[in-house]
Structure formats: C-alpha cells, structure tokens
Design a protein around this motif. Structure first.
Motif, PDB file in Angstrom:
ATOM      1  N   ARG A   3       9.392   0.357  -1.447  1.00  0.00           N
ATOM      2  CA  ARG A   3       8.845  -0.390  -0.753  1.00  0.00           C
ATOM      3  C   ARG A   3       9.675  -1.612   0.004  1.00  0.00           C
ATOM      4  NH1 ARG A   3       3.381  -2.393  -0.638  1.00  0.00           N
ATOM      5  NH2 ARG A   3       3.105  -1.135  -2.600  1.00  0.00           N
ATOM      6  N   ALA A   4      10.684  -2.042  -1.004  1.00  0.00           N
ATOM      7  CA  ALA A   4      11.512  -3.303  -0.483  1.00  0.00           C
ATOM      8  C   ALA A   4      12.643  -2.593   0.373  1.00  0.00           C
ATOM      9  CB  ALA A   4      12.370  -3.865  -1.825  1.00  0.00           C
ATOM     10  N   CYS A   7      10.561  -2.066   3.976  1.00  0.00           N
ATOM     11  CA  CYS A   7      10.512  -3.416   4.549  1.00  0.00           C
ATOM     12  C   CYS A   7      11.696  -4.028   4.952  1.00  0.00           C
ATOM     13  CB  CYS A   7       9.976  -4.563   3.569  1.00  0.00           C
ATOM     14  SG  CYS A   7       8.267  -4.132   2.983  1.00  0.00           S
ATOM     15  N   LEU A  23       7.243 -10.966   7.323  1.00  0.00           N
ATOM     16  CA  LEU A  23       6.616 -10.139   6.126  1.00  0.00           C
ATOM     17  C   LEU A  23       5.555 -11.150   5.679  1.00  0.00           C
ATOM     18  CD1 LEU A  23       6.319  -7.436   4.896  1.00  0.00           C
ATOM     19  CD2 LEU A  23       7.944  -8.230   3.368  1.00  0.00           C
ATOM     20  N   ASN A  24       4.186 -10.876   5.919  1.00  0.00           N
ATOM     21  CA  ASN A  24       3.355 -11.751   5.503  1.00  0.00           C
ATOM     22  C   ASN A  24       1.935 -11.183   5.481  1.00  0.00           C
ATOM     23  OD1 ASN A  24       2.559 -14.257   4.705  1.00  0.00           O
ATOM     24  ND2 ASN A  24       3.549 -15.390   6.099  1.00  0.00           N
ATOM     25  N   ASN A  25       1.024 -11.625   4.898  1.00  0.00           N
ATOM     26  CA  ASN A  25      -0.601 -11.061   4.941  1.00  0.00           C
ATOM     27  C   ASN A  25      -1.061 -11.649   6.139  1.00  0.00           C
ATOM     28  OD1 ASN A  25      -3.280 -11.298   4.777  1.00  0.00           O
ATOM     29  ND2 ASN A  25      -3.038 -11.801   2.401  1.00  0.00           N
ATOM     30  N   ALA A  42       2.275  -6.606   7.266  1.00  0.00           N
ATOM     31  CA  ALA A  42       1.637  -7.012   6.115  1.00  0.00           C
ATOM     32  C   ALA A  42       2.517  -6.056   5.012  1.00  0.00           C
ATOM     33  CB  ALA A  42       0.190  -6.426   6.082  1.00  0.00           C
ATOM     34  N   GLN A  43       2.385  -6.359   3.684  1.00  0.00           N
ATOM     35  CA  GLN A  43       2.954  -5.569   2.819  1.00  0.00           C
ATOM     36  C   GLN A  43       2.449  -3.901   2.875  1.00  0.00           C
ATOM     37  OE1 GLN A  43       5.364  -5.961   0.542  1.00  0.00           O
ATOM     38  NE2 GLN A  43       5.654  -8.053   1.036  1.00  0.00           N
ATOM     39  N   GLU A  45       0.955  -0.565   2.246  1.00  0.00           N
ATOM     40  CA  GLU A  45       0.224   0.105   1.275  1.00  0.00           C
ATOM     41  C   GLU A  45       0.512   1.386   0.743  1.00  0.00           C
ATOM     42  OE1 GLU A  45      -4.614   1.395   1.763  1.00  0.00           O
ATOM     43  OE2 GLU A  45      -3.862   0.022   3.187  1.00  0.00           O
ATOM     44  N   TYR A  59       3.865   5.436   2.389  1.00  0.00           N
ATOM     45  CA  TYR A  59       3.305   4.166   2.345  1.00  0.00           C
ATOM     46  C   TYR A  59       2.214   4.045   3.843  1.00  0.00           C
ATOM     47  CZ  TYR A  59       6.182   2.418  -1.208  1.00  0.00           C
ATOM     48  OH  TYR A  59       6.958   2.311  -2.283  1.00  0.00           O
TER      49      TYR A  59
END
Length: 134
Positions: A3-4, A7, A23-25, A42-43, A45, A59
């Motif tokens: 994931r990291a 991103c 990178l945020n909600n 967003a993160q 999924e 993802y």
C-alpha cells in the motif's frame, strides 16, 4: 508495504505531471486544496490477495484530478478536460510499468459530478484496480 509503495509511486508520477498530490480522506478534499493543479487520493482499498509468502495484492484506487477553471469558456473547459484525461491516462500507463506493479485493470476516467471547492475547479475522477506483487 505494498500500500505504501503504491501510494508513493502514484504521488511521484502525479508530481512529474505537475500535480500537487494529497493523500487524504474524501471528506477533507475541499480543505486541502493548496494550489492547482491538484491530485487527491483516498487510501487504496484492499480488494483481493493471491498467495501467502509470494503473490499479488489488488487494490481499488480512486484519484481525483483538479485544475482551476473558474473563468474559462466552455470550449476552453473541454480542451482542459481532454488534456487532463491524457495526463491521467499517461500516469496510469507509467504506473503499470513501475516495479512491483503487475497490472492496472478496469481503468475508468470521468468528470467528477461533485465540486471539490467553491472556486470553479474542473475535476476528473479516475478509478482502477491495481495489482501489486509481493
């Protein structure tokens, strides 16, 4: 770890195209606009996993790209949307050739129906399934 890496890879590619990456909600998108052009994510999924010690993780990635468009004529807005779409497509093509990325699948790009700010920003939303290798 995957994931990291994912991103970080998307942030690096967005920066190469001149986008200010956040990178945020999604709820915080309007408050995080510092400058245009901007890219919001967003993160990712978690969608699925194959393998135990070695395998693949898929993802679901959702990105929004924004450009300032407050005083543009309709023809200029359409031209800007076209150029943004090409940049987004190129970003995902470059992502698919990145180390640890196996495939980018089901990519969709569409104008975002929701405004992310009150400044007349033009936004496109890109969604894809990205499979990483571990």
């Amino acid at each position: 770890m995957n994931r990291a890496f994912l991103c970080s890879a998307i942030e690096g590619l967005a920066s190469q195209y001149g986008y200010h990456f956040q990178l945020n909600n999604e709820a915080y998108y309007p408050t995080t606009v510092c400058r245009y052009p901007a890219a919001f994510m967003a993160q990712p999924e978690f969608a699925s996993m194959e393998g135990r010690k070695h395998g693949r993780i898929t993802y679901k990635v959702a990105l929004r790209f924004a450009q300032q468009g407050a005083k543009l004529a309709p023809a200029e807005r359409n031209a800007l949307l076209d150029s943004m779409e090409k940049e987004i497509l190129n970003l995902f093509v470059a992502l698919s050739t990145t180390e640890k990325i196996a495939v980018v699948d089901n990519l969709s790009i569409s104008p975002s129906p929701e405004a992310i700010d009150s400044h007349g920003a033009i936004t496109l939303e890109a969604k894809a399934y990205v499979t990483t290798i571990f």
